[in-house]
Design an enzyme around this catalytic site. Structure first.
Site, short mmCIF file in Angstrom:
data_model
loop_
_atom_site.label_atom_id
_atom_site.label_comp_id
_atom_site.label_asym_id
_atom_site.label_seq_id
_atom_site.Cartn_x
_atom_site.Cartn_y
_atom_site.Cartn_z
N ASP A 1 -1.75 -0.94 5.83
CA ASP A 1 -2.04 -0.50 7.19
C ASP A 1 -3.52 -0.31 7.46
O ASP A 1 -3.89 0.24 8.50
CB ASP A 1 -1.29 0.81 7.49
CG ASP A 1 -1.83 1.98 6.71
OD1 ASP A 1 -2.15 1.81 5.51
OD2 ASP A 1 -1.94 3.09 7.27
N ASP B 1 0.87 -1.17 0.00
CA ASP B 1 0.00 0.00 0.00
C ASP B 1 0.92 1.22 0.00
O ASP B 1 2.11 1.12 0.31
CB ASP B 1 -0.91 -0.04 1.22
CG ASP B 1 -1.79 1.18 1.35
OD1 ASP B 1 -2.37 1.59 0.32
OD2 ASP B 1 -1.89 1.73 2.46
N ASP C 1 0.17 5.14 1.10
CA ASP C 1 0.11 6.01 2.28
C ASP C 1 0.05 5.17 3.55
O ASP C 1 -0.83 4.33 3.72
CB ASP C 1 -1.14 6.90 2.21
CG ASP C 1 -1.16 7.79 0.98
OD1 ASP C 1 -0.69 8.93 1.07
OD2 ASP C 1 -1.65 7.32 -0.07
#
Length: 235
Positions: free
Chosen positions: A176, A17, A19
């Site tokens: 996250d 991922d 960000d």
């Protein structure tokens, strides 16, 4: 590939991922929110107040910065302005998370291909990665508008694996947010939580059915296999 984290055969590829996983974009995202707040004659907010919502894109940022949801009429007015302000200064303070540079160097030294699968739109993803000189290093980039489906749908991850020529069952995905783990598991990949990312107080990663939890980027070494993998602390 799961469940064993140490030793064994290296993965076909590692997908990240963006960000809150590969890059710490919170300072520049917060700066864009605060420039928008300044335009609305509102005081600036600290990075800590906005950081946990960065992985949720502009909906999260406008909720943290203005208390807005996408149904609010003002959201439609502020969203394009926020994105424009962010694009104007997209890579001022954004950096790789500490230890991530070493992870990427190790992947490349071992000829393990890596890439990004993000819900961030391509018109923001591409300039950001190019500004940080990461674009030419990646085997694949799938943005939020590359396909009609976005995470938590597994299609972007399956598409990335196909582009790279990797088997999903022999590949890792690191993210996250819960949608990252859902997408990774549905794609048949080993899905790891980036615990160093933008987890909020309401997040319960222990309930996400992830294959592992990374306290810091260097914890990923334990999942990369091969006799040359750097030593890791006991988990």
């Amino acid at each position: 590939m799961n469940p064993s984290p140490a030793g064994g055969v290296p993965p076909d590829c590692v997908l990240f991922d963006l960000d809150g996983t590969l890059l710490d974009t919170a300072p520049d995202m917060t700066a864009a929110v605060n420039r928008l707040r300044q335009e609305r004659h509102l005081p600036a907010l600290p990075v800590a107040a906005i950081r946990p919502t960065v992985s949720h894109g502009s909906p999260g940022m406008l909720k943290a910065g203005f208390g807005l949801t996408p149904d609010d009429p003002l959201y439609a007015e502020l969203n394009p302005r926020f994105l424009a302000l962010y694009r104007e200064a997209i890579a001022v303070e954004t950096v790789l998370f500490p230890g991530m540079a070493e992870v990427l160097d190790y992947l490349e030294a071992g000829s393990i291909r890596w890439g990004v699968v993000t819900n961030k739109p391509g018109w923001l993803t591409e300039p950001l990665l190019k500004a940080l000189d990461l674009w030419p290093r990646m085997a694949c980039v799938v943005s939020g508008d590359t396909l009609s489906a976005r995470k938590p749908d597994p299609e972007p991850l399956l598409y990335a694996c196909a582009r790279i020529g990797a088997l999903p069952g022999r590949s890792l995905y690191v993210g996250d947010a819960e949608r990252d783990i859902l997408a990774g598991k549905q794609a048949g990949m080993t899905a790891l939580v980036a615990g160093f990312g933008y987890l909020g107080a309401e997040d319960r990663p222990e309930h996400w059915n992830a294959d592992g939890f990374l306290q810091q980027p260097s914890d990923l070494f334990a999942w990369l296999g091969g006799p040359a993998a750097p030593a890791t602390r006991n988990r």
